[in-house]
Design an enzyme around this catalytic site. Structure first.
Site, PDB file in Angstrom:
ATOM      1  N   HIS A 179      53.090  38.804  35.992  1.00 31.55           N
ATOM      2  CA  HIS A 179      52.229  38.225  37.026  1.00 31.55           C
ATOM      3  C   HIS A 179      50.761  38.334  36.631  1.00 31.55           C
ATOM      4  O   HIS A 179      50.403  39.099  35.732  1.00 31.55           O
ATOM      5  CB  HIS A 179      52.449  38.950  38.364  1.00 31.55           C
ATOM      6  CG  HIS A 179      52.090  40.411  38.311  1.00 31.55           C
ATOM      7  ND1 HIS A 179      52.927  41.358  37.787  1.00 31.55           N
ATOM      8  CD2 HIS A 179      50.980  41.082  38.696  1.00 31.55           C
ATOM      9  CE1 HIS A 179      52.364  42.561  37.859  1.00 31.55           C
ATOM     10  NE2 HIS A 179      51.170  42.417  38.402  1.00 31.55           N
ATOM     11  N   ARG A 199      49.550  45.185  29.657  1.00 33.99           N
ATOM     12  CA  ARG A 199      48.979  43.853  29.451  1.00 33.99           C
ATOM     13  C   ARG A 199      49.701  43.129  28.324  1.00 33.99           C
ATOM     14  O   ARG A 199      49.846  43.650  27.223  1.00 33.99           O
ATOM     15  CB  ARG A 199      47.492  43.942  29.110  1.00 33.99           C
ATOM     16  CG  ARG A 199      46.618  44.496  30.208  1.00 33.99           C
ATOM     17  CD  ARG A 199      45.133  44.310  29.849  1.00 33.99           C
ATOM     18  NE  ARG A 199      44.324  45.201  30.646  1.00 33.99           N
ATOM     19  CZ  ARG A 199      43.831  46.365  30.214  1.00 33.99           C
ATOM     20  NH1 ARG A 199      44.042  46.742  28.960  1.00 33.99           N
ATOM     21  NH2 ARG A 199      43.126  47.128  31.008  1.00 33.99           N
TER      22      ARG A 199
END
Length: 325
Positions: A179, A199
């Site tokens: 997301h 990340r």
């Protein structure tokens, strides 16, 4: 000293982020200089512990309240022995730029930092500029091999779903869901008390220190739920006055939306504390011992032992509790 339970309001901890801005000033919050991306409104974490700003316990950190009153005030489900912290973290986010493409681990992931939990969360969109969007999950058919190939070939964006958003939308984001919030949204976030983010991609941009921010490709590939983790989204404009509309349900929190137009009699339970986030409007929060004026952008922790309380005025409220295990 015995303190009678009362609604606790905390001094937010503001966090500068490369994707932040100044939009939280619109809630009357005082921001330090810089690009402020996160206001930690209720937090009990090594990276941010909020202090009470009202009543007898003013100046007391949530960690001290937990140690002193936690078993009583947090409720039978709200006091955790697992890592000795308050179970939830409540934030307001100003996304002036796109956030990194990211994913969070579950509690069971072996690579978790010492003392950390996984991170399941939900978003309620407080404000969205025209055309605003988010990244929300993978396109059909993307497995680990396809994701690895896309990353190595610099086309990760081709694997991701984009979703248009507007104020009032709610998104449930279980751990394992890829997301990213994108520019032009202001969000209330209710999440597990964790600060672990992996990340996958950060647009090759420098961080606040001028260096590229760290990516966590292997951890990300390990924790992504390629078949889906149960992410759900909904429009919440069906909320009716003086009725709770459930907008997110997880093992860690239940979040409901309520519209206040007339005095609304409510009560806490012995099972859980209540967190109230004022999403829109203004009004009052009244209990047996007192009354507080409340307005959009403010968040309150109601002890499980508070008992009866009343909301009045004209406002939209998010209510969060810890569910039965």
């Amino acid at each position: 000293m015995t303190v009678k339970p009362y609604p606790l309001q905390f001094q937010p901890e503001m966090k500068e982020r490369i994707w932040g801005g100044r939009a939280l000033e619109g809630f009357g919050l005082t921001l330090p200089e810089g690009s402020i991306g996160e206001g930690w409104m209720i937090g009990d974490h090594p990276n941010g512990t909020t202090k009470v700003m009202n009543g007898e316990l003013a100046g007391t950190g949530l960690d001290v309240i937990r140690e002193t009153y936690g078993r009583e005030w947090f409720g039978s489900q709200g006091f955790s022995e697992k890592n000795g912290r308050f179970p939830l973290l409540i934030k307001l986010l100003d996304c002036n730029d796109d956030l990194s493409i990211q994913v969070h681990p579950t509690d069971e992931y072996e690579g978790l930092p010492q003392g950390e939990l996984g991170k399941t969360e939900m978003w309620y969109i407080l404000d969205a500029k025209p055309g605003a969007k988010i990244i929300y999950g993978l396109k059909d058919g993307i497995d680990r091999a396809a994701m690895e190939a896309a990353i190595s070939e610099g086309r990760i964006m081709d694997t991701l779903q984009e979703v248009s958003v507007e104020a009032g939308d709610a998104f449930y984001i279980p751990a394992g869901t890829v997301h990213a919030l994108c520019s032009g949204v202001v969000v209330a976030e209710i999440q597990q008390n964790s600060d672990t983010t992996y990340r996958l991609y950060d647009y090759d941009r420098p961080g606040l220190d001028g260096q590229l921010r760290e990516l966590h490709i292997e951890d990300s590939l390990n924790v992504i739920a390629y078949e889906g983790a149960g992410a759900q989204r909904m429009k919440t404009d069906g909320a009716a006055p003086s009725e709770w509309l459930t907008i997110a349900t997880s093992p860690y929190f239940i979040v409901e939306k309520g519209i206040v137009e007339a005095p609304w009699q409510l009560a806490t339970s012995a099972q859980s504390f209540v967190i109230l986030v004022i999403a829109e409007g203004q009004g009052s929060l009244k209990w047996a011992e007192g009354e507080l004026a409340v307005k959009a952008g403010e968040c309150f922790l109601l002890p499980a032992t508070l008992g009866s309380y009343e909301l009045s005025g004209s406002m939209t409220v998010l209510r969060s509790v810890v569910p039965s295990s």
